[in-house]
Scaffold this motif. Structure first.
Motif, PDB file in Angstrom:
ATOM      1  N   MET A 188       0.840  -1.199   0.000  1.00  0.00           N
ATOM      2  CA  MET A 188       0.000   0.000   0.000  1.00  0.00           C
ATOM      3  C   MET A 188       0.877   1.251   0.000  1.00  0.00           C
ATOM      4  N   PHE A 189       0.283   2.342  -0.503  1.00  0.00           N
ATOM      5  CA  PHE A 189       1.003   3.600  -0.596  1.00  0.00           C
ATOM      6  C   PHE A 189       0.121   4.734  -0.085  1.00  0.00           C
ATOM      7  N   LEU A 190       0.768   5.763   0.421  1.00  0.00           N
ATOM      8  CA  LEU A 190       0.092   6.986   0.806  1.00  0.00           C
ATOM      9  C   LEU A 190       0.230   7.977  -0.334  1.00  0.00           C
ATOM     10  N   GLN A 191      -0.898   8.408  -0.890  1.00  0.00           N
ATOM     11  CA  GLN A 191      -0.896   9.438  -1.924  1.00  0.00           C
ATOM     12  C   GLN A 191      -1.316  10.763  -1.307  1.00  0.00           C
ATOM     13  N   VAL A 192      -0.529  11.792  -1.562  1.00  0.00           N
ATOM     14  CA  VAL A 192      -0.833  13.147  -1.100  1.00  0.00           C
ATOM     15  C   VAL A 192      -0.937  14.034  -2.338  1.00  0.00           C
ATOM     16  N   LYS A 193      -2.082  14.676  -2.517  1.00  0.00           N
ATOM     17  CA  LYS A 193      -2.330  15.494  -3.706  1.00  0.00           C
ATOM     18  C   LYS A 193      -2.330  16.962  -3.299  1.00  0.00           C
ATOM     19  N   VAL A 194      -1.396  17.714  -3.900  1.00  0.00           N
ATOM     20  CA  VAL A 194      -1.178  19.108  -3.532  1.00  0.00           C
ATOM     21  C   VAL A 194      -1.584  19.991  -4.699  1.00  0.00           C
ATOM     22  N   ARG A 195      -2.416  20.977  -4.435  1.00  0.00           N
ATOM     23  CA  ARG A 195      -2.863  21.911  -5.465  1.00  0.00           C
ATOM     24  C   ARG A 195      -1.791  22.988  -5.663  1.00  0.00           C
ATOM     25  N   THR A 196      -1.229  23.079  -6.864  1.00  0.00           N
ATOM     26  CA  THR A 196      -0.165  24.044  -7.113  1.00  0.00           C
ATOM     27  C   THR A 196      -0.010  24.299  -8.610  1.00  0.00           C
ATOM     28  N   ALA A 197       0.466  25.502  -8.940  1.00  0.00           N
ATOM     29  CA  ALA A 197       0.836  25.821 -10.318  1.00  0.00           C
ATOM     30  C   ALA A 197       2.352  25.769 -10.486  1.00  0.00           C
ATOM     31  N   ASP A 198       3.074  25.515  -9.393  1.00  0.00           N
ATOM     32  CA  ASP A 198       4.537  25.497  -9.417  1.00  0.00           C
ATOM     33  C   ASP A 198       5.044  24.253  -8.697  1.00  0.00           C
ATOM     34  N   PRO A 199       5.047  23.116  -9.377  1.00  0.00           N
ATOM     35  CA  PRO A 199       5.445  21.868  -8.710  1.00  0.00           C
ATOM     36  C   PRO A 199       6.888  21.873  -8.233  1.00  0.00           C
ATOM     37  N   GLU A 200       7.777  22.557  -8.945  1.00  0.00           N
ATOM     38  CA  GLU A 200       9.182  22.574  -8.533  1.00  0.00           C
ATOM     39  C   GLU A 200       9.360  23.290  -7.203  1.00  0.00           C
ATOM     40  N   GLU A 201       8.598  24.354  -6.984  1.00  0.00           N
ATOM     41  CA  GLU A 201       8.675  25.073  -5.717  1.00  0.00           C
ATOM     42  C   GLU A 201       8.192  24.193  -4.576  1.00  0.00           C
ATOM     43  N   VAL A 202       7.113  23.442  -4.832  1.00  0.00           N
ATOM     44  CA  VAL A 202       6.584  22.536  -3.812  1.00  0.00           C
ATOM     45  C   VAL A 202       7.595  21.442  -3.498  1.00  0.00           C
ATOM     46  N   LEU A 203       8.187  20.863  -4.526  1.00  0.00           N
ATOM     47  CA  LEU A 203       9.160  19.794  -4.305  1.00  0.00           C
ATOM     48  C   LEU A 203      10.390  20.312  -3.565  1.00  0.00           C
ATOM     49  N   ALA A 204      10.772  21.565  -3.812  1.00  0.00           N
ATOM     50  CA  ALA A 204      11.908  22.147  -3.100  1.00  0.00           C
ATOM     51  C   ALA A 204      11.610  22.236  -1.604  1.00  0.00           C
ATOM     52  N   ARG A 205      10.379  22.604  -1.248  1.00  0.00           N
ATOM     53  CA  ARG A 205       9.991  22.670   0.158  1.00  0.00           C
ATOM     54  C   ARG A 205       9.992  21.280   0.796  1.00  0.00           C
TER      55      ARG A 205
END
Length: 265
Positions: free
Chosen positions: A1-18
């Motif tokens: 099993m996996f945990l999926q987390v869905k984040v609303r964003t227009a800038d995925p690189e900024e989110v991944l950096a955080r």
């Protein structure tokens, strides 16, 4: 099993950096550009700890949905129930001829849950017997049951949900299937049908919501109308029937401990 987390964003690189800075970069990630959603996939070894860590990274508004899944990331899927064939895309994939397109980026009714499968099964089995022209899908989610009813031949379908995200998802699916002329979508609950009478009501809800609304459903049905209800476990059968003691159980089906009932009033 996996945990999926869905984040609303227009800038995925900024989110991944955080996420990277917090030491929580997942082994699986995918940006759904058409949806504006970044999906983070983690092994579900300790989901509570992972979510606590992410709560320090994201605001409440950014996280669109979290949940456990058998796959780390959303994947296209095809499945059939009776004569109905469904296609669940991830992004902009097109369905094959004869398939019902069902985008379900969020978990509003992808067809994967046993209660949805049970409702679809009863719907396909009872449709020739009930021959409904007017159908009410109460708590429509992605619109899967409304789309199924229209696919089987219902000419007028009202679909309602109190969650605006679900209504948006359902509207997209209805439009993509070319059924806007037969399926009306409303943000609301049972009171959406106050002035209309239906041959069939579909209600795949939680036990609490179903217990509260089921006694009122006969009021929106034509005499002899049928309700297909689910969202309950097999052990909750008597509890839910106790709120509608005069209902006739036409049929019942179970899967993985879940129950769906077809009731005539």
């Amino acid at each position: 099993m996996f945990l999926q987390v869905k984040v609303r964003t227009a800038d995925p690189e900024e989110v991944l950096a955080r996420v990277r800075k917090a030491g929580l970069l997942p082994p699986h990630r995918k940006y759904l550009s058409g949806e504006g959603l970044l999906v983070l996939g983690y092994p579900a070894e300790n989901p509570d700890e992972t979510l606590r860590g992410l709560s320090r990274v994201f605001s409440f508004e950014e996280v669109e949905e979290t949940g456990l899944s058998e796959t780390p990331l959303p994947a296209p899927e095809r499945f059939s129930v009776g004569p109905l064939r469904f296609f669940v895309p991830v992004e902009a994939e097109a369905p094959a001829p004869g398939e019902i397109y069902l985008r379900s980026t969020l978990s509003f009714g992808s067809g994967r849950h046993p209660t949805t499968k049970l409702c679809l099964r009863l719907l396909t089995e009872l449709f020739p017997e009930v021959a409904p022209e007017a159908v009410f899908d109460l708590g429509c989610g992605s619109g899967i049951l409304a789309l199924a009813a229209a696919g089987l031949g219902a000419q007028r379908v009202l679909a309602a949900d109190i969650d605006p995200r679900a209504v948006r998802e359902a509207r997209h699916n209805v439009e993509r299937n070319g059924l806007s002329g037969r399926i009306l979508l409303i943000r609301g609950s049972l009171d959406s049908a106050a002035l209309v009478r239906f041959d069939l009501v579909l209600a795949n809800l939680t036990i609490g919501t179903l217990s509260a609304l089921l006694p009122e459903i006969p009021g929106v049905l034509r005499p002899g109308g049928v309700a297909i209800v689910s969202g309950i476990s097999s052990g909750q059968r008597e509890e839910i029937l106790s709120v509608v003691p005069r209902a006739e159980v036409l049929r019942e089906v179970t899967e993985e401990g879940w129950l769906a009932l077809a009731l005539r009033f």
